[in-house]
Structures are given as structure tokens and as C-alpha cells.
Design an enzyme around this catalytic site. Structure first.
Site, PDB file in Angstrom:
ATOM      1  CE  LYS A 150      -3.984  -1.754   2.635  1.00 23.15           C
ATOM      2  NZ  LYS A 150      -5.186  -1.380   1.645  1.00 23.15           N
ATOM      3  NE  ARG A 153     -11.562  -9.057  -2.711  1.00 26.35           N
ATOM      4  CZ  ARG A 153     -11.721  -7.937  -3.533  1.00 26.35           C
ATOM      5  NH1 ARG A 153     -12.418  -8.326  -4.704  1.00 26.35           N
ATOM      6  NH2 ARG A 153     -11.560  -6.624  -3.236  1.00 26.35           N
TER       7      ARG A 153
HETATM    8  N1  BES Z   1      -8.644  -3.303   3.952  1.00 25.53           N
HETATM    9  C1  BES Z   1      -8.548  -2.973   2.652  1.00 25.53           C
HETATM   10  C2  BES Z   1      -9.757  -2.118   2.412  1.00 25.53           C
HETATM   11  C3  BES Z   1     -10.040  -0.598   3.004  1.00 25.53           C
HETATM   12  C4  BES Z   1      -9.114   0.231   2.778  1.00 25.53           C
HETATM   13  C5  BES Z   1     -11.005  -0.669   3.865  1.00 25.53           C
HETATM   14  C6  BES Z   1      -9.611   1.258   3.243  1.00 25.53           C
HETATM   15  C7  BES Z   1     -11.382   0.619   4.397  1.00 25.53           C
HETATM   16  C8  BES Z   1     -10.595   1.452   4.184  1.00 25.53           C
HETATM   17  C9  BES Z   1      -8.615  -4.138   1.844  1.00 25.53           C
HETATM   18  O1  BES Z   1      -8.134  -4.988   2.120  1.00 25.53           O
HETATM   19  C10 BES Z   1      -8.061  -3.750   0.498  1.00 25.53           C
HETATM   20  O2  BES Z   1      -6.692  -3.505   0.515  1.00 25.53           O
HETATM   21  N2  BES Z   1      -8.923  -3.627  -0.480  1.00 25.53           N
HETATM   22  C11 BES Z   1      -8.518  -3.228  -1.904  1.00 25.53           C
HETATM   23  C12 BES Z   1      -8.854  -4.091  -2.792  1.00 25.53           C
HETATM   24  C13 BES Z   1      -8.158  -3.984  -4.394  1.00 25.53           C
HETATM   25  C14 BES Z   1      -6.786  -4.357  -4.021  1.00 25.53           C
HETATM   26  C15 BES Z   1      -8.912  -4.897  -5.219  1.00 25.53           C
HETATM   27  C16 BES Z   1      -9.071  -2.060  -2.128  1.00 25.53           C
HETATM   28  O3  BES Z   1     -10.194  -1.642  -1.795  1.00 25.53           O
HETATM   29  O4  BES Z   1      -8.339  -0.825  -2.595  1.00 25.53           O
HETATM   30 MN    MN Z   2      -5.802  -5.128   1.637  1.00 26.40          MN
END
Ligand code: BES
Ligand code: MN
Ligand code: ZN
Length: 468
Positions: free
Chosen positions: A247, A321
Site C-alpha cells: 500500500k 475476501r
Molecule cells: N482493508 C482494505 C480495504 C479498506 C481500505 C477498507 C481503506 C477501508 C479503508 C482491503 O484489504 C483492500 O486493500 N482492498 C483493496 C482491494 C483491491 C486491491 C482490489 C481496495 O479496496 O483497494
Molecule cells: Mn488489503
């Protein structure tokens, strides 16, 4: 608990509560002295405002005006009472309905919350928490307040605790403590045992973390064996670096909260057990740290799942997921009547609905309607998004059964929900809540930081169905 609500004492200062619409009428009925005092104070009788009325020995009374916020007299409208008073002991003298008495006590207590594990409480504004007390409102269901308050504090505390002090091990300890306190039977599967016991997806996501933070599957069950079965599933990513698809700085910052779903499952479980709802409760939490390391899963790895479907890891940051796949498969095996899962699953859900409104996905229209109605009733709203069938093909991989990302970023919350749907058993009523679990800035009753969102709503649904 909550410490700021106490039994009646004689010296408590009486507080009259007045709806904003009724303020002018109320003022007209007051003595000249009161009217002049309030005018001199510049008091306008706006919702959320408190005024003290002077007496010989300190305040002889106070008034609190309810309303004026978007909550229109609901739970959060009562938090302003705590905000507006500074110290002392107060009691509400206005006759309240049972619902208002509950809201008054909860709104006050939740406003008094602060997370002070890491600081000396002295010399902070939060001193009020110890010196500002409210007598339990008359007609208030104290047990219901204790249940909801305790659950909310549990959720807030777990989310606020940094990952350094809350890894999979500590999350497990918190779950076990709750289970033990209620006589529930607890088990966990740790590390490579996840492979032996057939939770390959949980293992794949968590295997990159150091050994003391090994991935775990936590489970406890409670209640009469032949009661209707309700299973709660939680995403317990105690920190989400994104894995190798790491990230950004801002994207990673809040990721100690990525176990918020697990916290919600525990909080709701605590409410169910405190209220002794007539259900067979099962709680399943996948607890992992999504780390960057030499043993971490890689982009385009293909992993197995408990259900038998293979998953191509298009993005190691779509880890929630993946772990929920195994948890939902396990949840479905005994064909429960209801499965709720909670997860801080996608940024896309926040793009769609903002931070305060959790996205609801549900394969049962009756259950969905009950949830939305309960959300409105409890000032804990959700918004439904569709499990849109035609999008399901986007979750297919070219070389495996499924992929955990999609080519486009459109509809990301729906794509994640559709991925999960593959792992929910045929005929199981399932609701998936994609939530923020965090107040990005403080509002009345809602300090910045971890927050329970949708928990009271879902409890209300279960209490209506299975309460005595
Ligand atoms: N934990 C995150 C989602 C999230 C981010 C929730 C910020 C609340 C606030 C999740 O694991 C994630 O990183 N999701 C990605 C998915 C993508 C890589 C398909 C996202 O939402 O960007
Ligand atoms: Mn994630
Ligand atoms: Zn995550």
C-alpha cells in the site's frame, strides 16, 4: 460499566430536556428571572445546547435542548448533554419514553468514551469522564444499555489498539476471554495446522507474518444446541500492509483497523450472549497479519480454498475476501439459519457511500428489509448494494476458478461481495457488511477512531426474531 451512569443521589442537579421545536413555548412559561438569565447567556435554545440555571449553591438545574442534528432526536442527539456539561452529577427530570431513556443513557455514555490505554488520563480534557455523571434515566432498560455500551467499547478498544499490541495472538485472546466469560466453547487452529485442517486461504494470507503473529482461525459456539443457528464471521486482518502489492503511505496508515470486522463479530456476539437471545451462536474469525516478507504470497500465485475452488491472487492487497472465503465455507457447513459477516473489505465501499454508512449485501430480501429498518430505528443505518449477477464473470480467472481482483476498479465493493458469495452455502440467508469501523473526525458521541457501525442494527434484527 458504564461508570458515568450511576444510581440516584439526592444532590444530583435536575436537568429538563426540551425538544428544539418546543423550546419557545417552554421559554414563554418560565419566570422573568429565567428568561433574563438565558438571554444574558446568549442561549438560543438550539438543539444540542445546554444551559445551567444558577442557584444559591451552584447550579439549581439545567436544561438540555434535543434535536437540531441530522439524527432528529435519536441516539446521538443525546450525546450533546455530555459535551455541554463539564462536571457534576445530573439527573433527567423530564419524563422519557423507554426508547428515549435508552438513547439518553447510551448517547451520554458513548460520548464519555475515550481510549486511554497509552496515556496518563490526568491533565487531559478527558478528565470529564470521571467527574461528570448522570443518574440512570427512569424507565431505562439498564441491561440493554450495558449490553450495547459494553459491545461498542469492546469494538472501539480493539480497533484503536495498535497492531504492535493486537496481532492475531492478542485478537485470539480477546475472543477467548469473551467466550470464557459467557461459558462458550472456544477453539483455534494456528499456523501450519491451518493446512492440516483445510484452511489453505487463511494460511496463504497470513504465512508472511513472523511466527509470533501466525495466522489463526478462531471459533466459539454458545447457546441451546437446537435453537435457530446464527453464525457471525469477521475479517480479522490485524494489520494490512497490502502484502507485496504494498500500500501507499496514506493507504496503509489506518490499517490497524483492518480487524474491525472481527471486532464487530465479537461485539455483536457479546450483545447476543448478554441478552440471552434464544439462538445457537457461532462466531468464526480469520485472524492474520497481511505482511511483506519472503514467505508472503505473491501476485499471480494460485491458492486453494476450503470450498475446493482455486483462487488466483491478482492483488495481494485484496486479502480480506481470501481469508473470508475459508471462514464463510466453514460457516456454511452446518447449514445455519443466518450468516452475518463483517469486514473492512474495500475502499470502494467508502467511495460509494462515504465512511459512515456501511454497505449491506444480502441474498435474502426479507432479511435485508429487516436490517435496513432496524438500522433506521437504532440510528445505526446501512445502505444496500446489489449482488449484481452479471458482474460475477469478472471474478473468474483465466487459469484458476476465481481471481481476487478485477481488471477494472469500477464497482469494487460489489466485486468483493460477489467473490464472497461463491463460498456461501446454497440456501443460507447471508448478509455481508462492508464497513469503515472508524470515525475519521470527531462528532457528538463519536470520538475520532474505532467505531461500531451496523452492530446495534443487526442486534435489533436478531432481538426482534429471537428475543423473549
Ligand atoms: N482493508 C482494505 C480495504 C479498506 C481500505 C477498507 C481503506 C477501508 C479503508 C482491503 O484489504 C483492500 O486493500 N482492498 C483493496 C482491494 C483491491 C486491491 C482490489 C481496495 O479496496 O483497494
Ligand atoms: Mn488489503
Ligand atoms: Zn484489508
Amino acid at each position: 460499566m458504564p461508570n458515568c451512569l450511576i444510581d440516584p443521589i439526592d444532590s444530583a442537579v435536575p436537568v429538563e430536556t426540551i425538544r428544539e421545536e418546543a423550546y419557545d413555548g417552554w421559554l414563554a412559561g418560565q419566570s422573568d428571572a429565567v428568561r433574563r438569565w438565558l438571554t444574558a447567556c446568549g442561549f438560543k435554545g438550539q438543539g444540542g445546547q445546554v444551559a445551567l440555571l444558577p442557584g444559591e449553591q451552584g447550579p439549581r438545574g439545567a436544561i438540555y435542548v434535543i434535536g437540531g442534528n441530522e439524527d432528529r432526536g435519536g441516539l446521538w442527539s443525546w450525546s450533546g448533554l455530555w459535551d455541554g456539561l463539564k462536571s457534576g452529577v445530573y439527573r433527567i427530570v423530564t419524563e422519557l419514553s423507554a426508547a428515549d431513556a435508552f438513547d439518553a443513557a447510551m448517547g451520554f455514555a458513548l460520548a464519555a468514551y475515550s481510549f486511554d490505554r497509552y496515556r496518563k488520563v490526568e491533565n487531559t480534557e478527558q478528565d470529564d469522564a470521571d467527574t461528570l455523571l448522570l443518574v440512570w434515566p427512569e424507565g431505562c432498560d439498564q441491561a440493554a444499555v450495558r449490553g450495547a455500551y459494553g459491545a461498542t467499547v469492546l469494538v472501539r478498544d480493539l480497533i484503536n489498539t495498535p497492531a504492535s499490541d493486537l496481532g492475531p495472538t492478542e485478537l485470539s485472546a480477546a475472543a477467548k476471554e469473551l467466550a470464557d466469560a459467557s461459558g462458550a466453547s472456544f477453539r483455534e487452529i494456528v499456523g501450519v495446522d491451518l493446512i492440516r485442517e483445510d484452511f489453505p486461504a487463511v494460511y496463504a494470507v497470513g504465512r508472511g507474518a513472523e511466527e509470533s503473529r501466525a495466522p489463526r482461525l478462531l471459533e466459539f459456539t454458545w447457546g441451546r444446541a437446537d435453537a435457530p443457528t446464527v453464525t457471525l464471521v469477521g475479517k480479522g486482518v490485524t494489520f494490512d500492509t497490502g502484502g507485496l502489492d504494498i500500500k501507499s503511505t496514506t493507504g496503509m496508515k489506518l490499517m490497524k483497523k483492518d480487524m474491525g470486522g472481527a471486532a464487530h463479530a465479537l461485539g455483536l456476539a457479546s450483545m447476543i450472549m448478554a441478552a440471552k437471545l434464544d439462538v445457537r451462536l457461532r462466531v468464526i474469525i480469520a485472524a492474520v497479519e497481511n505482511s511483506v516478507s519472503g514467505t508472503a504470497m505473491r501476485p499471480l500465485d494460485v491458492i486453494g480454498t476450503r470450498k475446493g475452488l482455486s483462487v488466483e491472487i491478482g492483488n495481494t492487497d485484496a486479502e480480506g475476501r481470501v481469508i473470508l472465503a475459508d471462514a464463510l465455507a466453514l460457516a456454511s457447513e452446518d447449514r445455519p439459519d443466518i450468516v452475518f459477516d463483517f469486514a473492512t473489505l474495500t475502499g470502494a465501499a467508502r467511495v460509494a457511500l462515504g465512511t459512515e454508512l456501511p454497505a449491506l449485501f444480502c441474498n435474502d430480501d426479507t432479511l435485508a428489509a429487516e436490517i435496513l429498518d432496524a438500522g433506521t430505528q437504532t440510528a445505526d443505518p446501512l445502505w444496500r448494494l446489489p449482488l449484481h449477477g452479471p458482474y460475477k464473470k469478472q471474478t473468474k480467472s483465466k487459469i484458476a476458478d476465481l481471481r481476487n481482483d478485477t481488471d477494472s476498479s469500477y464497482g469494487g465493493a460489489i466485486m468483493a461481495a460477489l467473490f464472497l458469495e461463491h463460498f456461501v452455502g446454497e440456501g443460507v440467508s447471508w448478509a455481508h457488511v462492508d464497513l469503515m469501523g472508524w470515525n475519521v473526525s470527531a462528532q457528538s458521541g463519536k470520538p475520532e477512531g474505532g467505531e461500531a457501525m451496523s452492530m446495534r442494527a443487526l442486534f435489533e434484527v436478531l432481538a426482534r426474531r429471537y428475543g423473549s
